[in-house]
Scaffold this active site. Sequence first.
Site, mmCIF file in Angstrom:
data_model
loop_
_atom_site.group_PDB
_atom_site.id
_atom_site.type_symbol
_atom_site.label_atom_id
_atom_site.label_comp_id
_atom_site.label_asym_id
_atom_site.label_seq_id
_atom_site.Cartn_x
_atom_site.Cartn_y
_atom_site.Cartn_z
ATOM 1 N N SER A 9 0.111 -1.403 3.598
ATOM 2 C CA SER A 9 -0.756 -1.662 2.449
ATOM 3 C C SER A 9 -2.005 -0.784 2.599
ATOM 4 O O SER A 9 -1.896 0.393 2.921
ATOM 5 C CB SER A 9 -1.108 -3.145 2.367
ATOM 6 N N SER A 10 -3.179 -1.335 2.399
ATOM 7 C CA SER A 10 -4.417 -0.561 2.510
ATOM 8 C C SER A 10 -5.591 -1.526 2.603
ATOM 9 O O SER A 10 -5.552 -2.621 2.036
ATOM 10 C CB SER A 10 -4.592 0.346 1.287
ATOM 11 N N TYR A 22 -4.061 1.423 -7.621
ATOM 12 C CA TYR A 22 -3.770 1.502 -6.186
ATOM 13 C C TYR A 22 -4.184 0.226 -5.471
ATOM 14 O O TYR A 22 -3.392 -0.385 -4.737
ATOM 15 C CB TYR A 22 -4.496 2.714 -5.598
ATOM 16 N N LYS A 31 -1.509 -2.598 -3.844
ATOM 17 C CA LYS A 31 -1.537 -2.802 -2.397
ATOM 18 C C LYS A 31 -1.851 -4.263 -2.071
ATOM 19 O O LYS A 31 -1.338 -4.819 -1.093
ATOM 20 C CB LYS A 31 -2.560 -1.865 -1.748
#
Length: 222
Positions: free
Chosen positions: A107-108, A121, A125
């Site tokens: 993920s982030s 984005y 995520k």
Amino acid sequence: MNREITGIILAGGRGSRMGGVDKGLVEFEGKPLVSRIIERIGPQVDQLIISANRNLEVYRSYAFPVVNDPENWRMGFEVDLMGTVNVVDAAMPHIEKSDAGSVTVISSSAAVETLGPTRPYDAYKAALINYVKGLGLECAPKGVRLNSLSPGTIYFEGGRWGMAEESDPARFKHVLDRNPLGRMGTPQEVANATVFLASPAASFITGVNLIVDGNLTRRVQY
């Protein structure tokens, strides 16, 4: 455990090529893609590590996650979210046969802390973290672990921050200065954490989101 561990690592998005598998995750045909890999490595799959993202070419003009418009929302849904779901669904019957089965989804840190304007984005995520938690509960009785890993600012030549250093040095310095360790992370540091989560060394860890960001995010990680 005294045997060799077999795993699948997939990274990319539209236009990607990974491990010689043409199309990579281009159209996210989960079953055909996984079937082609199984033909090469055999039916035993212990670990799946997947990092689905838009093609790097998308970022070359932005240097940062893509902007808030309908096309990018659609592409993010197809690539980041459904690309991951389709591949995991296709691989799961093989992983369930393992006595050390695990899935690790990249993920982030942008998923856990708002960094600026609304962006597809960040949202997708974050959705992956929720997906992993829920599927982790579902698969736990089968002995399969699912975790996500959220990298922070990771620097390498040709990567987002490597490009930003040249295209937007002021913003690059601003973000670099926000890192408590005084530097950005390296791909190797992300790989170290990912391998740990995926491996039997983390056999009692499932349903977690491990943040690898050098304490860049300020919230307490419960």
